[in-house]
Structure formats: structure tokens, C-alpha cells
Design an enzyme around this catalytic site. Structure first.
Site, PDB file in Angstrom:
ATOM      1  N   ASP A  69       0.838  -1.198   0.000  1.00 46.21           N
ATOM      2  CA  ASP A  69       0.000   0.000   0.000  1.00 46.21           C
ATOM      3  C   ASP A  69       0.871   1.245   0.000  1.00 46.21           C
ATOM      4  O   ASP A  69       1.986   1.224  -0.533  1.00 46.21           O
ATOM      5  CB  ASP A  69      -0.937  -0.036   1.228  1.00 46.21           C
ATOM      6  CG  ASP A  69      -2.277   0.623   0.962  1.00 46.21           C
ATOM      7  OD1 ASP A  69      -2.305   1.861   0.815  1.00 46.21           O
ATOM      8  OD2 ASP A  69      -3.300  -0.083   0.899  1.00 46.21           O
ATOM      9  N   HIS A 293      -4.065   6.307   3.431  1.00 45.58           N
ATOM     10  CA  HIS A 293      -4.695   5.112   2.873  1.00 45.58           C
ATOM     11  C   HIS A 293      -4.155   3.839   3.526  1.00 45.58           C
ATOM     12  O   HIS A 293      -4.908   2.987   4.005  1.00 45.58           O
ATOM     13  CB  HIS A 293      -4.458   5.074   1.365  1.00 45.58           C
ATOM     14  CG  HIS A 293      -5.268   4.059   0.637  1.00 45.58           C
ATOM     15  ND1 HIS A 293      -4.840   2.770   0.437  1.00 45.58           N
ATOM     16  CD2 HIS A 293      -6.475   4.143   0.040  1.00 45.58           C
ATOM     17  CE1 HIS A 293      -5.749   2.097  -0.244  1.00 45.58           C
ATOM     18  NE2 HIS A 293      -6.756   2.903  -0.508  1.00 45.58           N
ATOM     19  N   SER A 465     -11.131  -0.350  -1.535  1.00 47.63           N
ATOM     20  CA  SER A 465      -9.887  -0.348  -0.766  1.00 47.63           C
ATOM     21  C   SER A 465     -10.126  -0.681   0.701  1.00 47.63           C
ATOM     22  O   SER A 465      -9.219  -1.138   1.390  1.00 47.63           O
ATOM     23  CB  SER A 465      -9.211   1.028  -0.848  1.00 47.63           C
ATOM     24  OG  SER A 465      -8.525   1.185  -2.053  1.00 47.63           O
TER      25      SER A 465
END
Length: 549
Positions: A69, A293, A465
């Protein structure tokens, strides 16, 4: 591409939810994805119920989970105790203690870094942009594929695909698409004049209105955006014509980019990108750039449970390897993805989460080689389906479980995940990609509460996600308590134990009511309780795949 905040897609989903809301009496709980469909009236994965009923008093084995990621905040209070620490590496001594080729890789590795840990890629371009300019001079004047030598036709077809993606990705095209999607909601709020008590109203009237519930709040947002976009003097009566006029003008100015963007990655990383054996690049800084994220994804999987802080991860006994591979904007590079998977496998990961994707993959053979490497080492890969609200049958969101001529073969250690919401009315997120064959399951991905960068920061994000790490967390929990199961068996158990959905859901691309089995292989929502119960009751048996012993 990560698509951290999915913008208009998330906005549309939330507005649609509000517009269809029949009652304001039920408030969706903050960590709804952990809850149970029967006991809590939301379509979570029943993690809390699993631990309180089926796993109470039991201790599983620690499972290492790879997070491919954007990196993560190592100081986040709910993550610092579950982050993987390389047992053979001494942090910050500038030595490669474990002789793996990566110096000071104590938490993981950053494949988007230069030699110095302060030199890092924080933004990049789309893969389609890179490919379009790479072959522009060679193919831009070609009128017929027959003009292209046979050995170059694969490149030409991919270049045409990249060109078409670029045409739909310009600022004008994106603005037109967003305008069309928001204006498509207008028929659902045709009675807003009654709410304002005015047959004709303008932007000032809408701004002055104070909403009384979720529905009227969504209606106000929609009219505010549209009336502001088309300019002063517009009323609800003239709005449709003004929108059509603006759409026409946006389509007229839509054109391909003329100038190639900087090579952000190469300017910093400085490896020989075309040489896959040139793999010892990057640095140990997994907290470089925007790590929101990756921090959020990590918390969903394994934030410390029962520590009276923030929130609980799904898996209760994990160590999270952070492998920084995806920039804050733009698409990941195939070489980095392939090496990230191999790095996580080599350091003991049994589950790897991949909350990213892109429509073209020029070096997919590298990634497929890494997936096969993970397969050989009994590692399950969990991948997000993507946030375009499209059917990805035959239009992969790479990396994908399919490979070989005409994508006729399938890896048995990859599971692809679409995003679902909490309630029956909006079960399928309208930003989620789907496929009857290429998406295996759906899992909670709307307004998922998890860790954010900062010592004690938390918040909700939406996207496939978020759905992917929900499944990765479920997989890690299964592998913790049932380590005898192989990666293909874990995938099959997850698919066999879904909460089957027997009511119609909304197709994200068409708005039509369909069966969930038309949108994914299983027709269900992932459920940890069902999976563990099947194992305890000896109800699960492996379906052998060709060639499997």
C-alpha cells in the site's frame, strides 16, 4: 491506483442512501462492519460475535499480513503494537543485518524511495499516461492495425486502450462525468420545491434552507452543487437546459494531453526499471508522504483489539508488514508491485492485502510471476475490485487472478472483493466494480471506521480499498485459528461461508435491480462467524482444483 477518497462516487452513494432512506430512526453504528446481520441489523462480517461466542478463551497463532500500500504511520496508537518488526534486523544501524538486500527494513520496505530515506515518490502519473507517451510517436499516425508489424500489435492494442483511457481522464471529461452522474439524481428530488415552499428557486434559496433530515440534506447538497456549477441566474426550471449546455461545451474542449509528464519515479528511485533483477532499490521509510490510505487499511485488518483505544481490527493476532508501493496519486508500477509481493512472502506473510488497481499492466508477467511465487509459498492475496462502478468481466482491474492465453487460467490463491454497504436498500456500493465471474465476494466498504495518521486519529473512508482489508482480516483470523488450512482452502472457506443475499440489489452500472449472484461469484457478503462455525461443525470440505494434491 489507490483512490483514497473516491470523490463523486462516494458522494453519489451517500446521497442515494439518503434519498432512498425510509426512516431516520436507525443510526448505522460507527464500526458497523464488525457487527452481525441477524443480531445488529447491519450487513457486517460478524467479527464481534465470532470472538464472543465461537473463539472466546481460545488463542490462535500469530499471522503475518503483508500490506502492499502507501505505507503507514508507525506511531499510531492502535497500530504500533501490531506492526511487524523484522526479528533479524537492528533498526537504524544502517546495516543489512539479515542479508536480504534491504538495509534497516525493520517495519517493511519502501519501493518508492531513493537512496536517502528523505527522498521519496509522493505522486505519480496514471499507467495509461505513461504508456500513451511511451508509444505515441510510434503509433499516433497509424490508421489501421494492419499497418503494425505482427510482433508490435499487442503494444498497439494496449496503446489504443491507453489513449481511450486518457480521453476519459482529462479534466473536462471527469467534470462532465461527475456532472452527468449528479444530475441523474434530479428525478429523485423533483418535489424539492415543496420542501422550499417555492415553485421556482435559485442557489441563494437552496443555501438558505436548513435540512430537517438526511434526505433533505442530500437534496440540498445536490442542488447546491449543480446550481453553483452552471452559474448565476439559474433556477430549478432552467437548470436542466443549462446542464446540457455545459456538458456540450465540456465535450468540445476535451482533448488528449500534448506534453509528457515528468518521470516522477525514475527521477527519485533511479533503478534500471527494465531489469527485473535490479531489485535492491528504495529505502526503509514506510511513513514517507501521505500514508492515510495505508494506515486506514492496516487498522481495518489488525488494529489492536480490546485495548480501549479507537477501534478494533478484525484479526486479533497479527503482525503487519508495511510495503510501500503505491504513491499518493497516480498508479503503481508493475515492478514495484511484483517485488513487494515477493518481499512480503519472503518475510513470512501468509495473507497479503492489495487495495489498488489499474486498467492496463504493461509488465503483468512480473506480477503474475510474483503471484505464482506466493502460490508456491501458500500465501493468499486479497485484491480490491476497483471503484469505477463498472462490470470488470473481460476488463481486468490489475493485478487479477486470471492469466494465460485469453485469461483462460486462474490463480487459486487470489480473492477479489467488491464493496457493500450496511443496509439492505444500499447493499452494493454504487462505486464498486462487479463481475459475475471476476469478483468473488462483497464485503463492507462504505464509511468504514479505522485508524488514520496521527497518534490518536480515526475516521471513516469508503472504497473497495476498505472492503479488501476486511476480507484480508477475515482470512488472517481463519489462518490464525486454523493454520492447517492452505491458502486455496481459506479462499474457498471464505466463499462458502458468505451471508447469502436473497433480495434484489442495485447494479452500480445500470441502476437496475438484480441478484447479487449477478454481481459476484458467491452472491454473498463475507462473514467470519459463518466461516469459523463451518470449521467447528466440520461442514467445510475442500474442492480440489486441477493439479492440486
Amino acid at each position: 491506483m489507490i483512490k483514497k477518497l473516491i470523490g463523486f462516487a462516494a458522494f453519489l452513494f451517500i446521497c442515494n442512501s439518503a434519498l432512498r432512506a425510509q426512516s431516520e430512526s436507525f443510526q448505522v453504528p460507527l464500526s458497523w462492519h464488525m457487527l452481525d446481520p441477524i443480531h445488529d441489523s447491519v450487513y457486517g462480517v460478524s467479527a464481534n460475535r465470532t470472538y464472543s461466542e465461537l473463539l472466546k478463551g481460545k488463542t490462535g497463532q500469530k499471522v503475518i499480513v503483508g500490506i502492499v500500500d502507501s505505507g503507514a504511520d508507525t506511531l499510531q496508537e492502535d497500530l504500533k503494537d501490531v506492526l511487524w518488526h523484522n526479528p533479524k534486523e537492528i533498526p537504524n544501524d544502517h546495516q543489512d543485518n539479515d542479508k536480504d538486500g534491504y538495509v534497516d527494513d525493520y517495519y517493511g520496505w519502501n519501493f518508492l524511495g531513493g537512496k536517502s530515506d528523505t527522498s521519496n515518490v509522493t505522486e505519480d502519473t496514471r499507467e495509461s499516461t505513461r504508456y500513451y507517451f511511451q508509444y505515441k510517436s510510434q503509433f499516433e499516425n497509424i490508421k489501421d492495425s494492419n499497418q503494425v508489424p505482427q510482433k508490435e500489435r499487442v503494444h498497439y492494442r494496449t496503446w489504443i486502450q491507453a489513449k481511450n483511457i486518457e480521453l476519459t481522464a482529462t479534466d473536462a471529461a471527469k467534470e462532465a462525468g461527475a456532472l452527468e452522474r449528479i444530475s441523474s439524481l434530479l428525478p429523485q428530488i423533483s418535489d424539492f420545491s415543496k420542501v422550499l415552499l417555492k415553485d421556482t428557486f435559485n442557489l441563494e434559496d437552496v443555501k438558505a434552507y436548513e435540512p430537517i433530515d438526511r434526505k433533505t440534506s442530500a437534496e440540498k447538497q445536490i442542488y447546491t452543487i449543480l446550481l453553483d456549477k452552471v452559474g448565476p441566474g439559474t433556477t430549478n426550471i432552467t437548470l436542466p437546459a443549462k446542464i446540457n449546455s455545459l456538458l456540450d461545451s465540456l465535450k468540445e474542449v476535451n482533448k488528449l494531453p500534448d506534453v509528457a509528464p515528468p518521470n516522477y519515479r525514475q527521477n527519485i528511485v533511479k533503478d534500471n526499471y527494465d531489469d527485473f533483477n535490479d531489485k535492491y532499490y528504495g529505502n526503509d521509510n514506510i511513513s514517507a508522504g501521505d500514508v492515510m490510505h495505508g494506515t486506514h487499511v492496516s487498522g481495518i485488518i489488525g488494529a489492536s483489539r480490546n485495548n480501549n483505544l479507537g477501534m478494533d481490527g478484525i484479526a486479533d493476532n497479527v503482525a503487519l508488514i508495511e510495503v510501500r508501493t503505491v504513491p499518493g496519486s497516480g498508479d503503481e508500477h508493475d515492478k514495484d508491485v511484483a517485488l513487494a509481493i515477493r518481499y512480503a512472502v519472503d518475510h513470512g506473510a501468509k495473507v497479503i492485502n492489495m487495495s489498488f488497481g489499474k486498467p492496463i499492466s504493461p509488465n503483468r508477467s512480473w506480477v503474475e510471476g510474483a503471484i505464482r511465487y506466493a502460490q508456491q509459498h501458500d500465501v493468499l492475496l486479497v485484491h480490491a475490485a476497483g471503484n469505477d462502478g463498472e462490470d470488470i468481466t473481460g476488463q481486468p482491474n490489475y493485478p487479477t487472478q486470471y492469466y494465460g492465453p485469453d485469461n483462460s487460467k486462474e490463480f487459486d490463491n487470489v480473492i477479489t472483493v467488491g464493496a457493500s454497504g450496511a443496509m439492505e436498500d444500499d447493499l452494493v456500493a454504487d462505486f464498486s466494480n462487479f463481475s459475475k465471474t471476476a469478483v468473488d465476494v462483497f464485503a463492507p466498504g462504505v464509511e468504514i471506521y479505522s485508524t488514520l495518521p496521527g497518534k490518536d486519529n480515526y475516521g471513516s473512508l469508503s472504497g473497495t480499498s476498505m472492503a479488501s482489508p476486511v476480507v484480508a482480516g477475515v482470512a488472517a483470523a481463519i489462518r490464525s485459528y486454523y493454520p492447517e488450512l492452505s491458502a486455496p482452502e481459506v479462499k474457498q472457506l471464505i466463499m462458502a461461508s458468505v451471508t447469502k443475499i436473497n433480495f434484489p440489489v442495485i447494479n452500480p452500472a445500470t441502476g437496475e435491480k438484480v441478484k447479487l449472484s449477478d454481481l459476484c461469484v458467491t452472491g454473498g457478503i463475507v462473514n467470519l462467524y459463518n466461516a469459523i462455525k463451518m470449521m467447528q461443525d466440520h461442514q467445510f470440505s475442500l474442492k480440489k482444483t486441477p493439479g492440486q494434491k
